[in-house]
Scaffold this active site. Structure first.
Site: not given
Ligand code: IPM
Ligand code: MN
Length: 368
Positions: A146, A228
């Site tokens: 991320y 998985d």
């Molecule tokens: C979560 C959501 C977020 C993530 C999105 C909205 C960016 O799906 O909090 O799980 O992927 O972390």
């Protein structure tokens, strides 16, 4: 009297509706306890972008900085609406992830809880659910793919490409793993390390750190499971899990699956804790298709308030009362439509009525 400042961000889609029900419950908490919450409502999300040109305007950051805790609804619009916003300005990339980073909220607690009495909410067979589901997913929230380096462009062959890096160092892993072990110690002392160490180097490092940390927690039984396989195990035998710890993206995916085995993502609250600041939010999205229809399940939002009372303000007992109030509404046969299954015999109520019933039940707690 304890006084706290709360930054309230209703957000997009069903966010404002479910936030209203959370605040309703909070007002009851105030009436029953020597505590005041000063609410600062802040613009956050796609609607904020259309109004102000930013998914998180400067005033919102300023309010968050001043707040003792942040409580957030949901963000994001339909794919069609989202595409009107430039990719890098969309709420997930320009507001939510920056908030996680700003407050370094690395420890994401996602409780997956379904008492035996509500087995009928789950799409799994009652014999699979057994004594109920009670798992705490601890998701690392500020690292991994991320937040790694990202690049897009045209490569030497003239092809469009995208490249993103899954990055962790031992400090980032260790602090999350510590939280997971500490959490397991307070629960049933069983920890599943969810990883992909048959492929990913980051998972080998992650697993090494779990093994090293395990020496300091001899009472905790540790299992290592590939992600998985864990996806299957959650469906076939969820009762084997107590605490599950994993990196950011695995946690994103498995926590949604966990919502699925409960019967609805509407049963998934969460807490995101950093060294100095915490924020609380449902684990799910903004469900634009059902927004404004008074059908969304506010449990995940009210549950996020309960987690806040406990984890930010030390009001464990009142948090428990709030959980019990929600359970008592289910026990009386009421729920929102997302939990209705054939033969379940549920009396379907709207978002507001569910929230009213929870507030009433909380209000009556302690009456004999
Ligand atoms: C979560 C959501 C977020 C993530 C999105 C909205 C960016 O799906 O909090 O799980 O992927 O972390
Ligand atoms: Mn998610």
């Amino acid at each position: 009297m304890n006084e706290y400042r709360l930054c309230v961000m209703p957000g997009d889609g069903i966010g404002p509706e479910i936030m209203k029900e959370g605040i309703k419950a909070l007002k009851v908490v105030e009436a029953r306890n020597d505590v005041r919450f000063h609410l600062m409502e802040a613009a956050f999300g796609a609607a904020a972008w259309f109004e102000t040109g930013s998914c998180c305007p400067d005033e919102t950051w300023a309010m968050c900085d001043r707040a003792d805790a942040i409580i957030k609804g949901t963000v994001g619009l339909s794919l069609e609406e989202s595409r009107k916003i430039p990719v890098d300005e969309q709420p997930e990339r320009s507001a939510l992830l920056p908030m996680r980073r700003r407050y370094d909220t690395f420890a994401n607690f996602r409780p997956v809880y379904l008492p035996r009495a509500f087995n009928h909410f789950s799409p799994l067979k009652p014999e699979v659910v057994g004594d109920g589901i009670d798992i705490m997913i601890i998701r690392e929230l500020v690292g991994g793919i991320y937040f790694g380096e990202k690049e897009t462009g045209i490569n030497d062959e003239g092809l469009r490409y995208a490249r993103e890096v899954l990055d962790y160092d031992e400090r980032l892993i260790k602090r999350t793993v510590d939280v997971a072990f500490e959490t397991a110690t307070k629960r049933r002392r069983k920890l599943h390390n969810i990883n992909k160490s048959n492929v990913l180097k980051s998972s080998i490092l992650w697993t090494d750190i779990v093994m090293e940390t395990a020496r300091d927690f001899p009472d905790v039984e540790v299992h290592h499971m590939l992600v998985d396989a864990a996806a299957t195990a959650l469906c076939l035998n969820p009762g084997q899990f107590d605490v599950m710890v994993m990196e950011n993206m695995f946690g994103d995916i498995l926590s949604d699956q966990a919502g699925g085995i409960l019967g609805s993502l509407g049963l998934m609250p969460s807490a995101c804790l950093g060294p100095e600041k915490a924020y609380y939010e449902p684990s799910h999205g903004s469900a634009p298709d059902i927004a404004g229809k008074n059908v969304a399940n506010p449990y995940s939002m009210i549950g996020s308030f309960a987690m806040m009372l406990d984890m930010s303000f030390g009001m464990r007992e009142e948090a428990d009362n709030l959980w019990k109030a929600m359970e008592s509404v289910f026990a009386a046969g009421y729920s929102t439509g997302d939990l209705s299954r054939p033969g379940g015999g549920i009396r379907i109520v709207g978002t507001e009525e569910f929230g009213d019933r929870v507030a009433d039940a909380l209000d009556r707690t302690g009456d004999s």
